[in-house]
Design a protein around this motif. Structure first.
Motif, PDB file in Angstrom:
ATOM      1  N   MET A 104       0.808  -1.220   0.000  1.00 23.73           N
ATOM      2  CA  MET A 104       0.000   0.000   0.000  1.00 23.73           C
ATOM      3  C   MET A 104       0.842   1.272   0.000  1.00 23.73           C
ATOM      4  O   MET A 104       0.322   2.363  -0.235  1.00 23.73           O
ATOM      5  N   THR A 105       2.134   1.144   0.260  1.00 18.04           N
ATOM      6  CA  THR A 105       2.957   2.326   0.484  1.00 18.04           C
ATOM      7  C   THR A 105       3.156   3.207  -0.747  1.00 18.04           C
ATOM      8  O   THR A 105       3.118   4.438  -0.628  1.00 18.04           O
ATOM      9  N   PRO A 106       3.403   2.648  -1.956  1.00 16.64           N
ATOM     10  CA  PRO A 106       3.625   3.545  -3.103  1.00 16.64           C
ATOM     11  C   PRO A 106       2.490   4.534  -3.345  1.00 16.64           C
ATOM     12  O   PRO A 106       2.725   5.723  -3.540  1.00 16.64           O
ATOM     13  N   ILE A 107       1.251   4.046  -3.314  1.00 18.56           N
ATOM     14  CA  ILE A 107       0.133   4.955  -3.563  1.00 18.56           C
ATOM     15  C   ILE A 107      -0.072   5.895  -2.373  1.00 18.56           C
ATOM     16  O   ILE A 107      -0.436   7.063  -2.546  1.00 18.56           O
ATOM     17  N   ALA A 108       0.210   5.403  -1.160  1.00 15.20           N
ATOM     18  CA  ALA A 108       0.104   6.269   0.017  1.00 15.20           C
ATOM     19  C   ALA A 108       1.145   7.379  -0.049  1.00 15.20           C
ATOM     20  O   ALA A 108       0.864   8.540   0.281  1.00 15.20           O
ATOM     21  N   LEU A 109       2.365   7.042  -0.475  1.00 18.97           N
ATOM     22  CA  LEU A 109       3.416   8.052  -0.595  1.00 18.97           C
ATOM     23  C   LEU A 109       3.029   9.109  -1.624  1.00 18.97           C
ATOM     24  O   LEU A 109       3.219  10.309  -1.400  1.00 18.97           O
ATOM     25  N   ALA A 110       2.474   8.665  -2.754  1.00 18.87           N
ATOM     26  CA  ALA A 110       2.079   9.613  -3.793  1.00 18.87           C
ATOM     27  C   ALA A 110       1.048  10.605  -3.258  1.00 18.87           C
ATOM     28  O   ALA A 110       1.184  11.829  -3.447  1.00 18.87           O
ATOM     29  N   PHE A 111       0.026  10.103  -2.571  1.00 24.18           N
ATOM     30  CA  PHE A 111      -1.008  10.996  -2.050  1.00 24.18           C
ATOM     31  C   PHE A 111      -0.482  11.855  -0.907  1.00 24.18           C
ATOM     32  O   PHE A 111      -0.925  12.992  -0.715  1.00 24.18           O
TER      33      PHE A 111
ATOM     34  N   VAL B 131       0.828  17.726   0.302  1.00 29.06           N
ATOM     35  CA  VAL B 131       1.698  18.829   0.709  1.00 29.06           C
ATOM     36  C   VAL B 131       1.936  19.794  -0.447  1.00 29.06           C
ATOM     37  O   VAL B 131       1.920  21.012  -0.282  1.00 29.06           O
ATOM     38  N   ASP B 132       2.167  19.248  -1.636  1.00 29.53           N
ATOM     39  CA  ASP B 132       2.403  20.068  -2.834  1.00 29.53           C
ATOM     40  C   ASP B 132       1.724  19.355  -3.999  1.00 29.53           C
ATOM     41  O   ASP B 132       2.233  18.358  -4.505  1.00 29.53           O
ATOM     42  N   ASN B 133       0.592  19.854  -4.402  1.00 24.46           N
ATOM     43  CA  ASN B 133      -0.218  19.188  -5.427  1.00 24.46           C
ATOM     44  C   ASN B 133       0.341  19.456  -6.825  1.00 24.46           C
ATOM     45  O   ASN B 133      -0.268  20.132  -7.647  1.00 24.46           O
ATOM     46  N   SER B 134       1.529  18.881  -7.086  1.00 26.77           N
ATOM     47  CA  SER B 134       2.145  19.048  -8.398  1.00 26.77           C
ATOM     48  C   SER B 134       2.904  17.791  -8.769  1.00 26.77           C
ATOM     49  O   SER B 134       3.483  17.114  -7.897  1.00 26.77           O
TER      50      SER B 134
ATOM     51  N   ILE C 208       8.134  18.849   1.398  1.00 26.69           N
ATOM     52  CA  ILE C 208       8.765  18.139   0.284  1.00 26.69           C
ATOM     53  C   ILE C 208      10.225  17.837   0.611  1.00 26.69           C
ATOM     54  O   ILE C 208      10.751  16.780   0.249  1.00 26.69           O
ATOM     55  N   GLY C 209      10.871  18.744   1.319  1.00 32.84           N
ATOM     56  CA  GLY C 209      12.250  18.500   1.733  1.00 32.84           C
ATOM     57  C   GLY C 209      12.377  17.259   2.598  1.00 32.84           C
ATOM     58  O   GLY C 209      13.281  16.440   2.406  1.00 32.84           O
ATOM     59  N   TRP C 210      11.461  17.111   3.568  1.00 27.38           N
ATOM     60  CA  TRP C 210      11.465  15.916   4.409  1.00 27.38           C
ATOM     61  C   TRP C 210      11.197  14.658   3.577  1.00 27.38           C
ATOM     62  O   TRP C 210      11.836  13.617   3.774  1.00 27.38           O
ATOM     63  N   PHE C 211      10.235  14.744   2.664  1.00 26.45           N
ATOM     64  CA  PHE C 211       9.935  13.593   1.819  1.00 26.45           C
ATOM     65  C   PHE C 211      11.148  13.192   0.977  1.00 26.45           C
ATOM     66  O   PHE C 211      11.432  11.999   0.810  1.00 26.45           O
ATOM     67  N   MET C 212      11.866  14.166   0.467  1.00 25.84           N
ATOM     68  CA  MET C 212      13.050  13.860  -0.338  1.00 25.84           C
ATOM     69  C   MET C 212      14.143  13.224   0.513  1.00 25.84           C
ATOM     70  O   MET C 212      14.777  12.245   0.095  1.00 25.84           O
ATOM     71  N   LEU C 213      14.341  13.755   1.719  1.00 27.55           N
ATOM     72  CA  LEU C 213      15.358  13.198   2.606  1.00 27.55           C
ATOM     73  C   LEU C 213      15.028  11.758   2.976  1.00 27.55           C
ATOM     74  O   LEU C 213      15.877  10.855   2.850  1.00 27.55           O
ATOM     75  N   LEU C 214      13.804  11.527   3.426  1.00 24.79           N
ATOM     76  CA  LEU C 214      13.414  10.183   3.843  1.00 24.79           C
ATOM     77  C   LEU C 214      13.311   9.239   2.644  1.00 24.79           C
ATOM     78  O   LEU C 214      13.609   8.041   2.760  1.00 24.79           O
ATOM     79  N   GLY C 215      12.894   9.769   1.486  1.00 26.54           N
ATOM     80  CA  GLY C 215      12.879   8.950   0.284  1.00 26.54           C
ATOM     81  C   GLY C 215      14.281   8.518  -0.107  1.00 26.54           C
ATOM     82  O   GLY C 215      14.495   7.374  -0.529  1.00 26.54           O
TER      83      GLY C 215
ATOM     84  N   VAL D 173      -6.156   5.340   2.348  1.00 27.71           N
ATOM     85  CA  VAL D 173      -5.887   6.777   2.267  1.00 27.71           C
ATOM     86  C   VAL D 173      -7.182   7.568   2.420  1.00 27.71           C
ATOM     87  O   VAL D 173      -7.243   8.577   3.142  1.00 27.71           O
ATOM     88  N   VAL D 174      -8.230   7.094   1.756  1.00 26.05           N
ATOM     89  CA  VAL D 174      -9.519   7.782   1.838  1.00 26.05           C
ATOM     90  C   VAL D 174     -10.090   7.697   3.245  1.00 26.05           C
ATOM     91  O   VAL D 174     -10.621   8.669   3.792  1.00 26.05           O
ATOM     92  N   ALA D 175      -9.945   6.528   3.880  1.00 26.95           N
ATOM     93  CA  ALA D 175     -10.555   6.310   5.195  1.00 26.95           C
ATOM     94  C   ALA D 175      -9.824   7.042   6.316  1.00 26.95           C
ATOM     95  O   ALA D 175     -10.456   7.623   7.196  1.00 26.95           O
ATOM     96  N   GLY D 176      -8.487   7.013   6.300  1.00 22.72           N
ATOM     97  CA  GLY D 176      -7.774   7.591   7.437  1.00 22.72           C
ATOM     98  C   GLY D 176      -6.584   8.443   7.093  1.00 22.72           C
ATOM     99  O   GLY D 176      -5.956   9.024   7.980  1.00 22.72           O
ATOM    100  N   GLY D 177      -6.209   8.497   5.816  1.00 19.64           N
ATOM    101  CA  GLY D 177      -5.051   9.281   5.431  1.00 19.64           C
ATOM    102  C   GLY D 177      -3.842   8.391   5.182  1.00 19.64           C
ATOM    103  O   GLY D 177      -3.747   7.276   5.718  1.00 19.64           O
TER     104      GLY D 177
END
Length: 417
Positions: free
Chosen positions: A31-38, A43-46, A106-113, A166-170
């Motif tokens: 489930m993680t790839p789609i959760a990561l995308a959303f 945070v930044d809808n782009s 996005i900075g945190w996401f890039m670091l952790l990614g 994602v829809v139910a709880g994020g």
């Protein structure tokens, strides 16, 4: 061979624990790839923000994969894999905490990614190196097909379950669940006992050179890796980049239809993994390269006539071909590369096969701006088939056979009961 007989690989106690660990890890990660995308888009809808995060993750994987191969041959592979899974749990826990507290950027996401990509660079070579230490040579195909069946089933179900969560709880709850499964899968590896790694006082560079020597000494190996540097670039650029573009611009396909096409490919892979539990690939590389060439039909059809149902049919066949190659390739590697250097050779395989994926994405995005997308796709499909089939001109690719008898080193395998 009946499925019940093929699944007899589970009679080996060590492999049962390893398989249970893998299943647990896969069920959480699906489930993680789609959760990561959303999560990123919240945070930044782009598309640019998501591309940055994914690019950093893949780049880190490519940069560190050779280090991962050396470490996985030097240290106990179980320890390497357990450490990686605990580290991934920490990364996912940090992602969840950032989302819960509203501090995600996005900075945190890039670091952790980037951390996640680096961790995968160590875990994947270790994972590949463990399997031949747990089962006899004659059951390597069944072991790989069984693991593929679980992975392919998760790939099919994961997007739907991840979206619902994602829809139910994020997306943060998907991160929490995945973190817990990484911890559980690490604990399930505790009963797995492996022979100690070969001791040596060689330097890191010497280890890399040894791995490179083993890699380039096998013509079938480097020829196929070289081919996949092109094939993966084409697939990522056509299916990954141009596919959604075509879907949005053609009413005969549409976004929903494109989702069905991708699901159909996953179904093809899932069904073939079941077939490979019953039917042995006597010439795994010949079968694999013939199989993978079938993906070209999907690429060409996407350019010629992007209609949902025909594309779904082509995608099922293409997915089956991809799975045939994947299982055949793993068996060929595990049977023909010495165990003490297998992780390093796997890391060279990963580097050569994956390094062109980002290039393919950028290249096909550019090609679509200077030529009709349909023309680009048809040309890419033809090149894809030509590259895949050209590997069969190499005798060792055509003739390499799977060994069905148990190897002479079976006595050194982990004990079974």
């Amino acid at each position: 061979m009946r499925v019940s007989e093929a699944a007899g690989v589970l009679q080996h106690r060590q492999f049962r624990w390893f398989f249970a660990s893998g299943v647990t890890n896969t069920l959480g990660s699906m489930m993680t790839p789609i959760a990561l995308a959303f999560a990123v888009l919240s945070v930044d809808n782009s598309a640019g923000a998501l591309a940055k995060v994914l690019a950093v993750e893949m780049t880190a994987n490519i940069v560190f994969v050779l280090f991962g191969g050396v470490v996985s041959d030097r240290l106990p592979r179980r320890l390497v894999l357990q450490t990686c899974r605990i580290a991934m749990a920490i990364v996912l826990g940090a992602l969840a905490a950032l989302m819960f507290t509203g501090h995600a950027t996005i900075g945190w996401f890039m670091l952790l990614g980037g951390l996640a990509g680096g961790i995968s660079a160590f875990s994947m070579p270790a994972l590949q190196g463990i399997v031949p230490q747990l089962v006899p040579e004659g059951q390597l195909q069944e072991a790989n097909a069984l693991m593929s069946f679980v992975r392919n089933g998760s790939n099919f179900l994961g997007p739907a379950l991840g979206s619902a969560l994602v829809v139910a709880g994020g997306p943060q709850w998907a991160f929490v669940i995945d973190a817990l499964t990484f911890v559980a899968s690490s604990l399930l590896l505790l009963p797995v006992k492996l022979p100690p790694p070969a001791k040596g006082a060689t330097s890191f560079i010497t280890d890399l050179r040894t791995g490179w020597g083993e890699f380039r000494s096998r013509t079938w190996l480097w020829v196929i890796v070289l081919a996949f540097s092109v094939l993966n670039a084409i697939q990522s650029g056509t299916i990954g980049v141009l596919g959604p573009v075509i879907a949005k611009s053609h009413d005969s396909l549409g976004v929903r239809g494109w989702g069905l096409v991708l699901s159909a490919e996953a179904i093809g892979m899932l069904l073939m993994s079941l077939v490979l539990l019953k039917i042995r690939l006597n010439r795994p590389l010949l079968s694999g390269m013939l199989g993978v060439s079938l993906l070209s039909v999907t690429i060409v059809l996407l350019g010629v006539d992007p209609v949902t149902v025909p594309l779904m049919a082509a995608a099922v066949v293409g997915g089956a071909g991809i799975e045939t190659f994947g299982t055949g390739w793993n068996v060929a590697m595990m049977q023909n590369v010495p165990g003490d250097v297998l992780s390093r050779v796997v890391s060279y395989d990963m580097l050569g096969s994956f390094v062109a994926i980002p290039v393919g994405m950028v290249l096909f995005g550019w090609l679509a701006t200077i030529a009709p997308t349909e023309t680009v796709l048809v040309g890419a499909g033809i090149v894809y088939a030509a590259v895949a089939l050209s590997t069969l001109l190499v005798p060792s690719v055509r003739t390499l056979r799977q060994r069905s008898e148990e190897s002479a080193t079976e006595a050194a395998l982990a004990p079974t009961d």
